[in-house]
Design a protein around this motif. Structure first.
Motif, short mmCIF file in Angstrom:
data_model
loop_
_atom_site.label_atom_id
_atom_site.label_comp_id
_atom_site.label_asym_id
_atom_site.label_seq_id
_atom_site.Cartn_x
_atom_site.Cartn_y
_atom_site.Cartn_z
N ILE A 172 206.62 88.05 62.89
CA ILE A 172 207.77 88.43 63.71
C ILE A 172 207.87 89.93 63.87
N ASN A 173 207.62 90.65 62.77
CA ASN A 173 207.78 92.09 62.87
C ASN A 173 206.72 92.71 63.77
N GLN A 174 205.66 91.93 64.03
CA GLN A 174 204.64 92.46 64.94
C GLN A 174 204.97 92.07 66.38
N SER A 175 205.31 90.80 66.59
CA SER A 175 205.57 90.37 67.96
C SER A 175 206.87 90.98 68.48
N LEU A 176 207.89 90.99 67.62
CA LEU A 176 209.15 91.57 68.06
C LEU A 176 209.17 93.08 67.84
N GLY A 177 208.45 93.52 66.84
CA GLY A 177 208.51 94.93 66.46
C GLY A 177 209.64 95.13 65.47
N ILE A 178 209.48 96.17 64.65
CA ILE A 178 210.47 96.42 63.60
C ILE A 178 211.85 96.68 64.21
N VAL A 213 208.66 96.53 83.42
CA VAL A 213 209.26 97.71 82.79
C VAL A 213 210.49 97.31 81.98
N LEU A 214 211.20 96.27 82.45
CA LEU A 214 212.37 95.80 81.69
C LEU A 214 211.98 95.39 80.28
N ARG A 215 210.72 95.02 80.10
CA ARG A 215 210.28 94.68 78.74
C ARG A 215 210.28 95.91 77.85
N GLY A 216 210.02 97.07 78.49
CA GLY A 216 209.93 98.30 77.70
C GLY A 216 211.27 98.95 77.50
N ARG A 264 206.82 81.19 73.08
CA ARG A 264 206.20 81.10 74.39
C ARG A 264 205.41 82.31 74.83
N THR A 265 205.49 83.39 74.11
CA THR A 265 204.78 84.57 74.59
C THR A 265 203.68 84.96 73.61
N ARG A 266 202.70 85.65 74.14
CA ARG A 266 201.57 86.05 73.31
C ARG A 266 201.27 87.53 73.43
N TYR A 267 201.50 88.05 74.60
CA TYR A 267 200.94 89.38 74.85
C TYR A 267 201.99 90.47 74.93
N SER A 268 203.24 90.08 74.98
CA SER A 268 204.28 91.09 75.21
C SER A 268 204.78 91.65 73.89
N TYR A 269 204.98 92.94 73.89
CA TYR A 269 205.57 93.63 72.75
C TYR A 269 206.77 94.40 73.26
N PRO A 270 207.94 93.73 73.30
CA PRO A 270 209.11 94.34 73.90
C PRO A 270 209.40 95.70 73.28
N ASN A 312 207.78 98.32 73.99
CA ASN A 312 206.59 99.16 74.09
C ASN A 312 206.32 99.46 75.56
N VAL A 313 206.64 100.66 75.93
CA VAL A 313 206.57 101.02 77.34
C VAL A 313 205.12 101.09 77.81
N TRP A 314 204.26 101.66 76.97
CA TRP A 314 202.86 101.82 77.39
C TRP A 314 202.22 100.47 77.69
N GLN A 315 202.57 99.50 76.83
CA GLN A 315 201.97 98.19 77.07
C GLN A 315 202.47 97.61 78.39
N ALA A 316 203.79 97.80 78.64
CA ALA A 316 204.34 97.29 79.89
C ALA A 316 203.65 97.94 81.08
N VAL A 317 203.43 99.27 80.95
CA VAL A 317 202.76 99.99 82.05
C VAL A 317 201.31 99.54 82.15
N ALA A 318 200.67 99.36 80.98
CA ALA A 318 199.25 98.98 80.98
C ALA A 318 199.07 97.63 81.66
N HIS A 319 199.98 96.69 81.37
CA HIS A 319 199.85 95.39 82.01
C HIS A 319 199.92 95.52 83.52
#
Ligand SMILES: Cc1cc2nc3c(=O)[nH]c(=O)nc-3n(C[C@H](O)[C@H](O)[C@H](O)COP(=O)(O)OP(=O)(O)OC[C@H]3O[C@@H](n4cnc5c(N)ncnc54)[C@H](O)[C@@H]3O)c2cc1C
Length: 1036
Positions: free
Chosen positions: A46-52, A146-149, A644-650, A652-659
């Motif tokens: 959880i701490n990885q998928s959701l983040g600390i 971007v809303l994810r970030g 239900r999700t695998r790739y999103s790390y809410p 994390n802006v860079w990841q949102a932009v990278a996607h």
């Protein structure tokens, strides 16, 4: 064959693989289907998928919300039922300190903060779910991504969902709308909560006060009062020590109140308001009133004219009247007490110390209402002087030597019925009728005249008391009713215990303790004042106690008259009426004297106060519902996100932009939108706005898991899955399972011999069965039976040799093993190469790779292959031919000592049990092939190669794809042209395969020296400066 042909409609190998991926969409993506080497979603802690931060926000926010809710419930219910008296110190501090509104405001701010933070995170989670599960129109993908970030809350996402040209899942939209509604509702929490506040009485903390309880210089003149009866009574609250006595008359007509102790606080009536508790010294009024049937000697009543002293009472004014009734006679105390069954006081034998002769006025009425008018005649007051001189105490019996005597009368006649002036009526004992404590002289012409005699004992003491009340006592006021012209006396009668039994006592403190009783000159003075000064020390004093007329030397204030009359009219108990009157008198005197007492003592008092307190529950319930509702939304969205999700790390802006920037769908859009507004992009996509999801992509979006890293002495080299170097790491078993879907396979058949003829080819199996067909594809690997069998048909030289003799041993000793790793060790291995790496030892290479991730997602099977330079391998007397597992392990372990510890883990952890039976690799220099008749070879059967370049399977798949194309594009009725096409095909794949075989022999030696950049998985390797951090975390 059919399946193979179908597959060949695809353009190239990757397309072929992707076609399989399409076929298996239902089984998630092709990656999931074949890649047991990928770390799957559920392995994300959880701490990885959701983040600390997000985890803290969601769980911390939940705790804060529930904590604040609990605190609010505590505030709402902490008051208890005793006005907050036993509430916790915190509750009392908040409410009595008037901090309730700021506390509610602060609590609401906390609730709103927690909710706003959770709503923001949940918006990111919701956007993630949308992007990964539902997909959004391409025109909105940038904003949703971007809303994810970064986001401000659910409003924008709900707006996007509602205005989306393509309907997202209704449940997803509804959930986000619920989150929005909850977030808006919580903004009003403070208003909702404050609406529950109302002013209510609360018990304050104890305070100490100095109170006058004595007169220091005994200057009693200052305390003297005269005729307190004439003034409006000053009603004080008091406590009463419970007693079991009632004043109900017994069979002998004795009505005895018993000793009643009424405790007055040394406080003025005003300062008693809202008092809840008192601990200190107070004044005690001890009183006992006993009324009984009097024995009268020669009682007469005379009608007289009187002088100016005649007064008129009843409407509050005095005026002279010219008419008066007087009565006279003598009281026989001895017979009276004897008839009542009571003893004489020891110091008053025969009752002789008590006044006997009486001569008083009588009241009368002027109307014809037949209402009884009553009065009291006090034949003498001298015995009350004893109260000054003697240290007297209450007698054991109802009468004491110092008792005051009240001869009470009632008459029900009007003036006209009494006859002319000067007439005298001698009361006759023959007309006498006893009734309870009364005797009644009844005559036909003159009506009734009732008598009772009451003896009063009254003392005043001081005592240390503790008194309390659970509710504020409403002082029993005597209200005058202007309509009925009556004084409403019921509340006061209830306080004084002189109301009907059905009416409870009120206006009383509860006496919790009572001790240290003492008497001082001051208290004695008060007791005497109650008699001498109030009654003007007059013998044969007449007190008119009802609303009649008559002469008196003691005018009564209308309030006393009203109370007395009402008591007589309701409970008909002269003892209680007298006691009530004396209590009112004591109260009035004390109220007047208290401010004059200069000797003070400290008393502890507790008051109630009106404070804003949570009284209603409507607001709290509403806020509770909103908070629980919000928490449920948060829990639901978080659960959906985790599942239900695998790739999103809410967050994390860079990841949102990278996607966005690396997605196939958005890449071109981004390139074109450098100077475009969002509106322009939406417009452009108006007619072609495909639904876009975030998923693992071969080209972008997901993190790459197909990587092999060479840790050579000269530095690291890498081949990874990129758009330019696409590669897939497939678990052999799962790939085979996928490929075999829909194909009729007979397992456990071993080809022993093959026979070809012009019209068919037949395979004979070791189990005695056979199978015939038009064409035989020999895909039986390095040790191919097909390759061996061909020699019998056309006898080309190269095919005559038995399989093993054709093969060439790679000059390396091959040791291999397996192990299972988890946690930090698993993470470390994946970091060295996800999903494989090769480490270079002094004279060997060590391949190590992940094979299968376990279902728990936290552990996996790894395997390793050590290829050590050895020219003698394959010789019959080579040690490895007879070596045990232990021997092989020891060799591998010993070799590995030259490597860094992290590279040794797979070998050492696997131990002897993990050792596999590999010994050597083969390849073959097959350059010529016989013409194809009905047997064609593909894969390792055609070009056996070592795994040095990791290309054998790639070649095998390519061979299959190419063979499919050849067959599909040939005329199968034209055998000659088909054979020619197959023959050309066979030569082609052998040629390409042989090329790879030759390169493979040099790959590792060249990589070691750095002389040449090797190829792996079909792609040239590139240098790698440092290891990438993994996008996953397995270690707990
Ligand atoms: C350690 C190692 C690592 C490798 N890594 C890679 C890599 O990363 N990438 C890559 O592309 N390649 C790799 N290879 C090579 C790859 O595994 C082979 O090239 C590939 O499997 C060849 O496929 P194939 O179908 O031709 O033969 P095989 O996979 O060998 O299949 C032959 C099948 O025929 C069956 N068979 C054999 N004889 C008979 C008989 N008489 N009757 C009936 N059935 C028979 C066998 O049981 C087997 O099922 C590696 C090989 C090894 C050993």
């Amino acid at each position: 064959m059919a399946a193979l042909e179908e597959k060949t409609s695809q353009q190239d190998t990757m397309t072929f693989i992707r076609s399989i991926q399409d076929t298996y969409q239902k089984a998630d993506s092709f990656y999931n289907a074949v890649q047991d080497t990928s770390v799957r979603t559920r392995t994300r802690p959880i701490n990885q998928s959701l983040g600390i931060f997000n985890s803290l926000t969601i769980f911390g926010g939940g705790f804060i919300s529930l904590g604040v809710l609990g605190f609010l419930i505590f505030l709402w219910t902490g008051r208890g039922t005793d006005g907050g008296l036993t509430a916790t110190p915190l509750w009392r501090w908040i409410v009595l300190g008037q901090y309730i509104v700021p506390t509610i405001t602060l609590s609401s701010v906390l609730l709103r903060l927690a909710n706003a933070s959770q709503a923001a995170v949940c918006t990111s989670l919701g956007a993630s779910i949308l992007l990964e599960k539902n997909g959004v129109p391409l025109s909105q993908v940038a904003e949703v991504s971007v809303l994810r970030g970064i986001n401000d809350g659910p409003l924008r996402l709900v707006w996007l969902l509602v205005t989306s040209p393509r309907r997202a899942a209704a449940s997803q939209t509804a959930l986000m709308m619920l989150l929005l509604v909850g977030s808006i509702a919580i903004q009003f929490s403070s208003t909702m909560l404050v609406s529950d506040l109302q002013l209510s009485r609360l018990v304050q903390n104890p305070t100490e006060q100095l109170m006058g309880i004595d007169q220091n210089d005994q200057n009693f003149d200052a305390l003297s009062q005269f005729n307190v009866f004439a003034s409006k009574p000053n009603i004080m609250l008091f406590g009463e020590v419970p007693s079991n006595m009632t004043a109900a008359p017994n069979s002998l007509g004795l009505s005895d109140t018993g000793i009643v102790k009424r405790i007055f606080l040394p406080m003025t009536p005003d300062s008693q308001l809202n008092l809840r508790r008192f601990d200190g010294v107070a004044f005690v009024m001890n009183s006992r009133f006993a009324c009984m049937r009097p024995v009268l000697k020669d009682p007469v009543v005379k009608v007289t004219t009187t002088g100016s002293f005649v007064r008129f009472f009843g409407n509050g004014t005095n005026q002279d009247i010219s008419y008066s009734l007087r009565m006279g006679g003598e009281i026989d105390h001895a017979s009276t007490m004897k008839n009542a069954g009571i003893d004489f006081p020891d110091d008053c034998p025969g009752g002789t110390c008590l006044p006997a002769r009486y001569n008083c006025s009588l009241p009368f009425t002027i109307n014809t209402s037949n209402r009884f008018s009553s009065s009291m005649c006090m034949p003498g007051l001298l015995q009350a002087v004893r109260r000054l001189s003697e240290d007297w105490t209450m007698a054991k019996g109802p009468v004491a030597s110092f008792s005051l005597v009240y001869l009470m009368t009632r008459i029900n006649r009007t003036t006209g019925e009494w006859g002319d002036t000067g007439s005298t009526w001698r009361l006759d004992d023959d007309d006498l009728e006893p009734s309870n404590e009364w005797i009644s002289y009844r005559t036909a012409d003159r009506g009734n005249m009732d008598f009772t005699i009451c003896y009063e004992q009254l003392t005043i003491d001081r005592a240390t008391v503790s008194m309390s009340t659970n509710t504020d006592i409403v002082p029993p006021a005597l209200a005058f009713n202007a309509t009925s012209k009556d004084v409403q006396t019921l509340p006061l009668r209830q306080q004084l215990g002189a109301a009907n039994d059905s009416q409870p006592r009120n206006g009383l403190f509860q006496v919790d303790s009572y001790s240290n009783v003492s008497r001082t000159l001051t208290t004695s003075f008060i007791a005497v004042q109650l008699t001498l000064n109030s009654f003007a020390f007059t013998k044969n004093l007449t007190i008119v106690t009802s609303g009649g007329k008559g002469t008196t030397t003691l005018p009564l204030h209308n309030d006393y008259t009203s109370v007395f009359t009402d008591i007589m009219g309701t409970v008909d108990c002269p003892a209680l009426a007298l006691q009530a009157m004396m209590t009112m008198l004591t109260s009035s005197m004390l109220a007047d004297m208290l401010p004059k007492l200069d000797q003070q003592q400290t008393a502890a008092t507790v008051y109630s106060v009106s404070e804003s307190t949570p009284v209603r529950f409507t607001g709290l319930i509403a806020v509770t519902v909103v908070v629980i509702f919000n928490l449920m939304c948060v829990a639901l969205i978080t659960t959906l996100f985790l599942l239900r999700t695998r790739y999103s790390y809410p967050g994390n802006v860079w990841q949102a932009v990278a996607h966005l920037s690396m997605s196939d769908e958005t890449q071109s859009l981004l390139e074109e939108s450098g100077e475009a507004t969002d509106g322009a992009v939406s417009k452009r996509l108006k007619n072609n706005d495909p639904c876009v999801k975030v998923d693992r992509s071969l080209t972008a979006g997901g993190f790459c898991v197909a990587v092999v890293i060479y840790h050579t002495p000269g530095g690291m080299l890498i081949v990874e899955d990129t758009p330019e170097t696409p590669c897939i790491r497939a678990n052999r078993g799962r790939l085979r399972q996928l490929l075999s879907t829909g194909v009729d396979i007979r397992w456990d058949k071993k080809a022993a011999r093959i026979e070809e003829s012009d019209d068919k080819v037949t395979v004979f199996f070791e189990d005695g069965t056979l199978a015939s067909g038009d064409l035989l594809v020999g895909a039986d690997g390095t040790f191919s039976a097909g390759r061996f069998q061909q020699s019998s048909l056309s006898a080309p030289t190269s095919w005559e040799k038995p399989t093993k003799r054709l093969l060439e041993a790679y000059p390396s000793l091959v040791l291999a093993g397996e192990t299972t790793l988890s946690g930090a060790e698993m993470e470390e291995q994946l970091r060295l190469g996800h999903s494989a790496y090769i480490a270079f030892g002094p004279d060997y290479t060590l391949f190590s790779g992940i094979n299968r991730v376990h279902d728990d997602g936290k552990s996996a099977d790894f395997y390793w292959v050590m290829a050590q330079n050895d020219a003698t391998v394959g010789q019959p007397d080579h040690w490895v031919m007879t070596a045990t597992k232990g021997d092989k392990f020891e060799r591998a372990k010993r070799n590995a000592q030259a490597l860094k510890p992290e590279f040794r883990v797979t070998i050492e952890k696997g131990g002897v049990q993990g050792m596999k039976s590999a010994k050597m690799w083969y390849d073959a220099s097959i350059t010529k092939v016989p013409p194809v008749n009905r047997v064609v070879l593909i894969g390792d059967a055609a070009h056996p190669m070592t795994p040095a370049r990791g290309e054998g399977a790639i070649f095998a798949i390519k061979d299959a794809v190419q063979l499919g194309k050849v067959i599909a594009s040939s005329d199968r009725t034209d055998l000659i042209s088909l054979r020619t096409a197959l023959d050309e095909y066979q030569k082609d794949i052998l040629e390409k395969g042989y090329e790879s075989i030759l390169l493979g022999r040099d790959t590792l030696p060249k990589a070691r020296t750095g002389a040449e950049r090797p190829k792996a998985w079909g792609h040239e390797m590139r240098p790698l400066a440092e290891l990438k951090p993994l996008p996953i975390k397995i270690a707990e």
